[in-house]
Write an enzyme that holds these catalytic residues in place. Structure first.
Site, PDB file in Angstrom:
ATOM      1  N   GLU A 229      12.033  -9.756   2.058  1.00  0.00           N
ATOM      2  CA  GLU A 229      11.306  -8.541   2.461  1.00  0.00           C
ATOM      3  C   GLU A 229      12.225  -7.340   2.311  1.00  0.00           C
ATOM      4  O   GLU A 229      13.380  -7.397   2.767  1.00  0.00           O
ATOM      5  CB  GLU A 229      10.879  -8.711   3.923  1.00  0.00           C
ATOM      6  CG  GLU A 229      10.207  -7.495   4.526  1.00  0.00           C
ATOM      7  CD  GLU A 229       9.925  -7.690   6.029  1.00  0.00           C
ATOM      8  OE1 GLU A 229       9.894  -8.849   6.515  1.00  0.00           O
ATOM      9  OE2 GLU A 229       9.746  -6.661   6.706  1.00  0.00           O
TER      10      GLU A 229
ATOM     11  N   ARG B   5       6.977   0.569  13.761  1.00  0.00           N
ATOM     12  CA  ARG B   5       7.557   0.030  12.518  1.00  0.00           C
ATOM     13  C   ARG B   5       8.691  -0.959  12.806  1.00  0.00           C
ATOM     14  O   ARG B   5       9.310  -1.494  11.908  1.00  0.00           O
ATOM     15  CB  ARG B   5       8.098   1.161  11.635  1.00  0.00           C
ATOM     16  CG  ARG B   5       7.030   2.111  11.152  1.00  0.00           C
ATOM     17  CD  ARG B   5       7.592   3.121  10.159  1.00  0.00           C
ATOM     18  NE  ARG B   5       6.764   4.311  10.112  1.00  0.00           N
ATOM     19  CZ  ARG B   5       5.685   4.460   9.333  1.00  0.00           C
ATOM     20  NH1 ARG B   5       5.310   3.498   8.519  1.00  0.00           N
ATOM     21  NH2 ARG B   5       4.985   5.572   9.366  1.00  0.00           N
TER      22      ARG B   5
ATOM     23  N   TYR C 276      11.409   8.533   1.707  1.00  0.00           N
ATOM     24  CA  TYR C 276      11.382   7.468   0.698  1.00  0.00           C
ATOM     25  C   TYR C 276      12.125   7.793  -0.597  1.00  0.00           C
ATOM     26  O   TYR C 276      12.188   6.966  -1.499  1.00  0.00           O
ATOM     27  CB  TYR C 276       9.923   7.102   0.382  1.00  0.00           C
ATOM     28  CG  TYR C 276       9.183   6.571   1.592  1.00  0.00           C
ATOM     29  CD1 TYR C 276       9.602   5.401   2.223  1.00  0.00           C
ATOM     30  CD2 TYR C 276       8.078   7.240   2.129  1.00  0.00           C
ATOM     31  CE1 TYR C 276       8.952   4.918   3.344  1.00  0.00           C
ATOM     32  CE2 TYR C 276       7.416   6.753   3.250  1.00  0.00           C
ATOM     33  CZ  TYR C 276       7.861   5.594   3.851  1.00  0.00           C
ATOM     34  OH  TYR C 276       7.218   5.112   4.962  1.00  0.00           O
TER      35      TYR C 276
ATOM     36  N   HIS D   4      12.538  -2.848   2.396  1.00  0.00           N
ATOM     37  CA  HIS D   4      11.957  -1.544   2.727  1.00  0.00           C
ATOM     38  C   HIS D   4      12.927  -0.469   2.284  1.00  0.00           C
ATOM     39  O   HIS D   4      14.155  -0.639   2.387  1.00  0.00           O
ATOM     40  CB  HIS D   4      11.728  -1.413   4.238  1.00  0.00           C
ATOM     41  CG  HIS D   4      10.813  -2.449   4.782  1.00  0.00           C
ATOM     42  ND1 HIS D   4       9.443  -2.345   4.720  1.00  0.00           N
ATOM     43  CD2 HIS D   4      11.077  -3.641   5.368  1.00  0.00           C
ATOM     44  CE1 HIS D   4       8.907  -3.435   5.272  1.00  0.00           C
ATOM     45  NE2 HIS D   4       9.871  -4.243   5.655  1.00  0.00           N
ATOM     46  N   LEU D   5      12.366   0.626   1.820  1.00  0.00           N
ATOM     47  CA  LEU D   5      13.199   1.756   1.417  1.00  0.00           C
ATOM     48  C   LEU D   5      13.873   2.399   2.623  1.00  0.00           C
ATOM     49  O   LEU D   5      15.061   2.714   2.598  1.00  0.00           O
ATOM     50  CB  LEU D   5      12.320   2.801   0.705  1.00  0.00           C
ATOM     51  CG  LEU D   5      11.699   2.314  -0.600  1.00  0.00           C
ATOM     52  CD1 LEU D   5      10.384   3.024  -0.859  1.00  0.00           C
ATOM     53  CD2 LEU D   5      12.659   2.520  -1.752  1.00  0.00           C
ATOM     54  N   SER D   6      13.091   2.607   3.678  1.00  0.00           N
ATOM     55  CA  SER D   6      13.595   3.343   4.843  1.00  0.00           C
ATOM     56  C   SER D   6      14.212   2.395   5.869  1.00  0.00           C
ATOM     57  O   SER D   6      13.971   1.177   5.836  1.00  0.00           O
ATOM     58  CB  SER D   6      12.458   4.147   5.477  1.00  0.00           C
ATOM     59  OG  SER D   6      11.427   3.283   5.940  1.00  0.00           O
TER      60      SER D   6
ATOM     61  N   PRO E 194       0.800  -1.224   0.000  1.00  0.00           N
ATOM     62  CA  PRO E 194       0.000   0.000   0.000  1.00  0.00           C
ATOM     63  C   PRO E 194       0.833   1.274   0.000  1.00  0.00           C
ATOM     64  O   PRO E 194       1.893   1.339   0.626  1.00  0.00           O
ATOM     65  CB  PRO E 194      -0.814  -0.105   1.297  1.00  0.00           C
ATOM     66  CG  PRO E 194      -0.046  -1.040   2.164  1.00  0.00           C
ATOM     67  CD  PRO E 194       0.587  -2.022   1.220  1.00  0.00           C
ATOM     68  N   ASN E 195       0.311   2.245  -0.735  1.00  0.00           N
ATOM     69  CA  ASN E 195       0.873   3.604  -0.822  1.00  0.00           C
ATOM     70  C   ASN E 195       2.188   3.705  -1.592  1.00  0.00           C
ATOM     71  O   ASN E 195       2.730   4.797  -1.744  1.00  0.00           O
ATOM     72  CB  ASN E 195       1.046   4.223   0.581  1.00  0.00           C
ATOM     73  CG  ASN E 195      -0.277   4.367   1.295  1.00  0.00           C
ATOM     74  OD1 ASN E 195      -1.224   4.872   0.718  1.00  0.00           O
ATOM     75  ND2 ASN E 195      -0.378   3.884   2.524  1.00  0.00           N
TER      76      ASN E 195
ATOM     77  N   ASN F  15       7.922  -5.500  -0.871  1.00  0.00           N
ATOM     78  CA  ASN F  15       7.881  -4.399   0.084  1.00  0.00           C
ATOM     79  C   ASN F  15       6.426  -4.340   0.546  1.00  0.00           C
ATOM     80  O   ASN F  15       5.566  -3.827  -0.170  1.00  0.00           O
ATOM     81  CB  ASN F  15       8.297  -3.070  -0.556  1.00  0.00           C
ATOM     82  CG  ASN F  15       8.296  -1.947   0.475  1.00  0.00           C
ATOM     83  OD1 ASN F  15       7.720  -2.080   1.563  1.00  0.00           O
ATOM     84  ND2 ASN F  15       8.920  -0.835   0.135  1.00  0.00           N
TER      85      ASN F  15
ATOM     86  N   ARG G  49      12.987   4.448  12.877  1.00  0.00           N
ATOM     87  CA  ARG G  49      11.685   5.118  12.800  1.00  0.00           C
ATOM     88  C   ARG G  49      10.812   4.791  14.017  1.00  0.00           C
ATOM     89  O   ARG G  49      11.299   4.265  15.008  1.00  0.00           O
ATOM     90  CB  ARG G  49      11.031   4.745  11.460  1.00  0.00           C
ATOM     91  CG  ARG G  49      11.910   5.141  10.263  1.00  0.00           C
ATOM     92  CD  ARG G  49      11.204   4.976   8.963  1.00  0.00           C
ATOM     93  NE  ARG G  49      10.037   5.847   8.880  1.00  0.00           N
ATOM     94  CZ  ARG G  49       9.071   5.704   7.972  1.00  0.00           C
ATOM     95  NH1 ARG G  49       9.164   4.736   7.064  1.00  0.00           N
ATOM     96  NH2 ARG G  49       8.040   6.519   7.965  1.00  0.00           N
TER      97      ARG G  49
ATOM     98  N   HIS H 115       3.588  -4.464   9.329  1.00  0.00           N
ATOM     99  CA  HIS H 115       3.428  -4.333  10.777  1.00  0.00           C
ATOM    100  C   HIS H 115       2.064  -4.802  11.270  1.00  0.00           C
ATOM    101  O   HIS H 115       1.769  -4.722  12.455  1.00  0.00           O
ATOM    102  CB  HIS H 115       3.649  -2.866  11.173  1.00  0.00           C
ATOM    103  CG  HIS H 115       4.748  -2.189  10.419  1.00  0.00           C
ATOM    104  ND1 HIS H 115       6.060  -2.612  10.510  1.00  0.00           N
ATOM    105  CD2 HIS H 115       4.742  -1.166   9.508  1.00  0.00           C
ATOM    106  CE1 HIS H 115       6.807  -1.852   9.707  1.00  0.00           C
ATOM    107  NE2 HIS H 115       6.031  -0.985   9.082  1.00  0.00           N
TER     108      HIS H 115
ATOM    109  N   ASP I 201       0.749 -15.754   6.481  1.00  0.00           N
ATOM    110  CA  ASP I 201       0.129 -17.055   6.201  1.00  0.00           C
ATOM    111  C   ASP I 201       0.095 -17.370   4.706  1.00  0.00           C
ATOM    112  O   ASP I 201       0.226 -18.525   4.309  1.00  0.00           O
ATOM    113  CB  ASP I 201      -1.294 -17.096   6.770  1.00  0.00           C
ATOM    114  CG  ASP I 201      -1.315 -17.303   8.282  1.00  0.00           C
ATOM    115  OD1 ASP I 201      -0.251 -17.655   8.843  1.00  0.00           O
ATOM    116  OD2 ASP I 201      -2.374 -17.121   8.891  1.00  0.00           O
TER     117      ASP I 201
ATOM    118  N   ALA J  87       2.909  -0.777   4.933  1.00  0.00           N
ATOM    119  CA  ALA J  87       2.403  -0.820   6.312  1.00  0.00           C
ATOM    120  C   ALA J  87       1.850  -2.196   6.700  1.00  0.00           C
ATOM    121  O   ALA J  87       1.743  -2.502   7.893  1.00  0.00           O
ATOM    122  CB  ALA J  87       1.335   0.249   6.509  1.00  0.00           C
TER     123      ALA J  87
ATOM    124  N   ARG K 214       5.651  10.989  -2.275  1.00  0.00           N
ATOM    125  CA  ARG K 214       5.290  10.638  -0.896  1.00  0.00           C
ATOM    126  C   ARG K 214       6.498  10.813   0.030  1.00  0.00           C
ATOM    127  O   ARG K 214       7.499  10.096  -0.128  1.00  0.00           O
ATOM    128  CB  ARG K 214       4.848   9.169  -0.874  1.00  0.00           C
ATOM    129  CG  ARG K 214       4.584   8.627   0.501  1.00  0.00           C
ATOM    130  CD  ARG K 214       4.421   7.106   0.475  1.00  0.00           C
ATOM    131  NE  ARG K 214       4.133   6.625   1.797  1.00  0.00           N
ATOM    132  CZ  ARG K 214       4.257   5.361   2.184  1.00  0.00           C
ATOM    133  NH1 ARG K 214       4.662   4.440   1.314  1.00  0.00           N
ATOM    134  NH2 ARG K 214       3.987   5.016   3.406  1.00  0.00           N
TER     135      ARG K 214
END
Ligand code: DQA
Length: 145
Positions: free
Chosen positions: A97, A110, A22, A99-101, A9-10, A73, A106, A79, A86, A76, A17
């Site tokens: 997995e 997170r 990011y 993540h950019l950040s 998402p996002n 990625n 943070r 978390h 599953d 959200a 953003r």
């Protein structure tokens, strides 16, 4: 060898953003760089983005028979989503997995990922490079270049 890349998402908003968190690369830029990196590694990728948890679950189930592994990625959903964990356990495909950040720098919420414990590996904090490093690690784990 085929690998599916999932953006949660996002992530369609990348580029505009919170650029200070990011970066300024758009999702198209990320996908283009991944496609180039995949070619160099001798693998094919397909990319998917959704803001909807159920759509991502459906995608994992449908894509699993045609791919060797997943790069994700989860945004959200990292978390919050036991369902995503599953889904990966259910299809028995390795996933990485990314993540950019740098999640550890943070907010506390997170710091926990439902997925990390089941992932082949996790890469975060390197911006777009997180995806490229993650792809490299996944391909190596799958026995490719
Ligand atoms: C993110 C980190 C998540 O906490 C956040 O919800 C995102 C992006 C990252 O790439 O840094 O949407 O996954």
């Amino acid at each position: 060898m085929r690998i599916a890349v999932i953006h949660g998402p996002n992530l369609r908003l990348l580029g505009t953003r919170e650029p200070e968190v990011y970066g300024t690369d758009t999702l198209d830029d990320v996908n283009r760089r991944l496609t180039e990196a995949a070619a160099g590694l001798g693998v094919e990728i397909e990319t998917f983005q959704s803001n909807h948890e159920g759509e991502i679950l459906d995608f994992i189930e449908k894509a699993a028979p045609r791919v060797r592994g997943f790069l994700i990625n989860p945004g959200a959903f990292t978390h919050t989503s036991i369902a995503l964990l599953d889904a990966f356990l259910g299809v028995s495909r390795p996933f990485v997995e990314v993540h950019l950040s740098n999640l550890a720098r943070r907010e506390a919420f997170r710091h926990h990922s439902y997925l990390s414990g089941a992932a082949v590996g996790v890469v975060y904090g390197f911006g777009v490079q997180s995806y490229l490093l993650g792809l490299q690690g996944l391909v190596a784990r799958l026995g490719g270049r």
